[in-house]
Enzyme design. Sequence first.
Site, PDB file in Angstrom:
ATOM      1  N   CYS A   1      44.135  34.448  33.643  1.00  0.00           N
ATOM      2  CA  CYS A   1      43.748  33.297  34.478  1.00  0.00           C
ATOM      3  C   CYS A   1      42.374  32.761  34.131  1.00  0.00           C
ATOM      4  O   CYS A   1      42.054  31.626  34.474  1.00  0.00           O
ATOM      5  CB  CYS A   1      43.839  33.673  35.954  1.00  0.00           C
ATOM      6  SG  CYS A   1      42.639  34.936  36.451  1.00  0.00           S
TER       7      CYS A   1
ATOM      8  N   GLN B   1      47.196  29.771  40.974  1.00  0.00           N
ATOM      9  CA  GLN B   1      47.150  30.268  39.593  1.00  0.00           C
ATOM     10  C   GLN B   1      48.533  30.665  39.095  1.00  0.00           C
ATOM     11  O   GLN B   1      48.942  30.308  37.988  1.00  0.00           O
ATOM     12  CB  GLN B   1      46.209  31.483  39.527  1.00  0.00           C
ATOM     13  CG  GLN B   1      46.084  32.062  38.139  1.00  0.00           C
ATOM     14  CD  GLN B   1      45.368  31.115  37.187  1.00  0.00           C
ATOM     15  OE1 GLN B   1      44.268  30.688  37.475  1.00  0.00           O
ATOM     16  NE2 GLN B   1      45.988  30.783  36.057  1.00  0.00           N
TER      17      GLN B   1
ATOM     18  N   ASP C   1      43.834  40.450  33.735  1.00  0.00           N
ATOM     19  CA  ASP C   1      42.757  39.739  34.433  1.00  0.00           C
ATOM     20  C   ASP C   1      41.522  40.625  34.340  1.00  0.00           C
ATOM     21  O   ASP C   1      41.601  41.794  33.924  1.00  0.00           O
ATOM     22  CB  ASP C   1      43.180  39.495  35.897  1.00  0.00           C
ATOM     23  CG  ASP C   1      42.180  38.644  36.673  1.00  0.00           C
ATOM     24  OD1 ASP C   1      41.284  38.019  36.057  1.00  0.00           O
ATOM     25  OD2 ASP C   1      42.291  38.590  37.915  1.00  0.00           O
TER      26      ASP C   1
ATOM     27  N   HIS D   1      46.276  34.656  44.797  1.00  0.00           N
ATOM     28  CA  HIS D   1      45.828  33.441  44.084  1.00  0.00           C
ATOM     29  C   HIS D   1      47.072  32.632  43.708  1.00  0.00           C
ATOM     30  O   HIS D   1      47.416  32.518  42.531  1.00  0.00           O
ATOM     31  CB  HIS D   1      45.027  33.863  42.844  1.00  0.00           C
ATOM     32  CG  HIS D   1      44.182  32.770  42.257  1.00  0.00           C
ATOM     33  ND1 HIS D   1      44.039  31.519  42.839  1.00  0.00           N
ATOM     34  CD2 HIS D   1      43.425  32.738  41.111  1.00  0.00           C
ATOM     35  CE1 HIS D   1      43.237  30.782  42.088  1.00  0.00           C
ATOM     36  NE2 HIS D   1      42.855  31.496  41.041  1.00  0.00           N
TER      37      HIS D   1
ATOM     38  N   ARG E   1      46.729  24.197  35.883  1.00  0.00           N
ATOM     39  CA  ARG E   1      46.195  24.245  37.256  1.00  0.00           C
ATOM     40  C   ARG E   1      46.133  22.829  37.814  1.00  0.00           C
ATOM     41  O   ARG E   1      46.461  22.591  38.972  1.00  0.00           O
ATOM     42  CB  ARG E   1      44.800  24.882  37.262  1.00  0.00           C
ATOM     43  CG  ARG E   1      44.757  26.361  36.905  1.00  0.00           C
ATOM     44  CD  ARG E   1      45.372  27.226  37.989  1.00  0.00           C
ATOM     45  NE  ARG E   1      44.720  27.037  39.271  1.00  0.00           N
ATOM     46  CZ  ARG E   1      43.596  27.653  39.654  1.00  0.00           C
ATOM     47  NH1 ARG E   1      43.029  28.531  38.867  1.00  0.00           N
ATOM     48  NH2 ARG E   1      43.057  27.424  40.841  1.00  0.00           N
TER      49      ARG E   1
ATOM     50  N   ARG F   1      38.349  29.032  49.234  1.00  0.00           N
ATOM     51  CA  ARG F   1      38.209  30.238  48.393  1.00  0.00           C
ATOM     52  C   ARG F   1      37.337  31.204  49.165  1.00  0.00           C
ATOM     53  O   ARG F   1      36.185  30.877  49.486  1.00  0.00           O
ATOM     54  CB  ARG F   1      37.588  29.889  47.043  1.00  0.00           C
ATOM     55  CG  ARG F   1      37.210  31.126  46.238  1.00  0.00           C
ATOM     56  CD  ARG F   1      36.892  30.835  44.802  1.00  0.00           C
ATOM     57  NE  ARG F   1      38.104  30.554  44.036  1.00  0.00           N
ATOM     58  CZ  ARG F   1      38.189  30.639  42.718  1.00  0.00           C
ATOM     59  NH1 ARG F   1      37.147  30.990  41.991  1.00  0.00           N
ATOM     60  NH2 ARG F   1      39.327  30.363  42.098  1.00  0.00           N
TER      61      ARG F   1
HETATM   62  N1   CP Z   1      41.309  31.085  37.286  1.00  0.00           N
HETATM   63  C1   CP Z   1      40.448  30.622  38.228  1.00  0.00           C
HETATM   64  O1   CP Z   1      40.781  30.501  39.422  1.00  0.00           O
HETATM   65  O2   CP Z   1      39.238  30.269  37.727  1.00  0.00           O
HETATM   66  P1   CP Z   1      37.942  29.859  38.569  1.00  0.00           P
HETATM   67  O3   CP Z   1      37.414  31.089  39.225  1.00  0.00           O
HETATM   68  O4   CP Z   1      37.001  29.307  37.520  1.00  0.00           O
HETATM   69  O5   CP Z   1      38.313  28.821  39.584  1.00  0.00           O
HETATM   70  N1  NVA Z   2      40.713  38.456  40.045  1.00  0.00           N
HETATM   71  C1  NVA Z   2      39.661  37.496  39.764  1.00  0.00           C
HETATM   72  C2  NVA Z   2      40.268  36.153  39.532  1.00  0.00           C
HETATM   73  C3  NVA Z   2      39.268  35.061  39.205  1.00  0.00           C
HETATM   74  C4  NVA Z   2      39.907  33.726  39.047  1.00  0.00           C
HETATM   75  C5  NVA Z   2      38.670  37.469  40.907  1.00  0.00           C
HETATM   76  O1  NVA Z   2      39.099  37.481  42.071  1.00  0.00           O
HETATM   77  O2  NVA Z   2      37.473  37.444  40.649  1.00  0.00           O
END
Ligand code: CP
Ligand code: NVA
Length: 307
Positions: free
Chosen positions: A258, A131, A219, A128, A286, A101
């Site tokens: 998400c 997701q 989101d 992502h 997930r 990540r």
């Molecule tokens: N939706 C998602 O990826 O959540 P987190 O940031 O908690 O992993």
């Molecule tokens: N768009 C959001 C998604 C979190 C799961 C971010 O990148 O923070």
Amino acid sequence: MSEPRHFLDLDRLSTGELRRILDHARALKAGAPGRALAGRTLAMIFEKPSTRTRVSFEVAAQQLGGHAVVLNARDMQLGRGETIADTARVLSRYVHAITLRTDHHAKLLELAAHATVPVINALTDASHPCQILADVLTFEEHRGPVAGRIVAWVGDFNNVARSWVHAAMRLGCILHVACPPELTPEPELLARARAEGARVEVFAEPAAAVRGAHLVVTDTWVSMGDADGARKRRLLEPYRVDARLMELAAADALFMHCLPAHRGEEVTAEVIDGPRSVVFDEAENRLHVQKAILAWCLGEIGADPMP
Ligand code: CP
Ligand code: NVA
């Protein structure tokens, strides 16, 4: 040595491969045995916070007979200047797959270029994919095939939205994006998606995008790492998903997010906590979809031959 099967973005896999992963996820969820990680280890690198991704991958590794090592990038030598390439080479000697990540998609590509084990995108600034595969699984559990159905994305055109464009390219859903002109999708992405036959339309008006939609998705207005939060909140004020907007969607439309959500900002509590919302099914899925992604990466599910 053959190339590892990386899971970097949905548009890098064929429709057949994505379908096989989704089928496997459904089978695992229904109780089919899965031992893709037996005696193996998954390394998970996080440069940003996570609740769902971290826990669901860790549980997925354990349920597949393996083990996960969770690494906060700040606590690694990576945080002191060790290169991504060296990190990839070293971790590849210990573990059987790596999730990342990161704030910079280029770091994911660099990790994949130097790793000799599969690398999985656990969210970047650009996309992502885990997701959206979970979201497709969720939609299809509730409503059947996503192909030909209208998915309305309302809000910031962000990493999660970009993976919906990739889903439209491979899985045949019709994507309506409603966002302020200042936050609109990159023209190159739209051109590439459309050239590959994807049906993606961009609207300035949320009502126009949501009318007749089978799924409404939003989101957070401010993603992790966004520097211009105040500007985005100002621009996105007319893009809140509320009950009036949901009324324009198809009678059986679902709502997805998400998570994490900000009630009263991108979505009202009435919608996210209401009967059309399937946000916790998405979160659960997930786990199932990532078990199937790990199985695909580790060769337990057939891949299409490389072009
Ligand atoms: N939706 C998602 O990826 O959540 P987190 O940031 O908690 O992993
Ligand atoms: N768009 C959001 C998604 C979190 C799961 C971010 O990148 O923070």
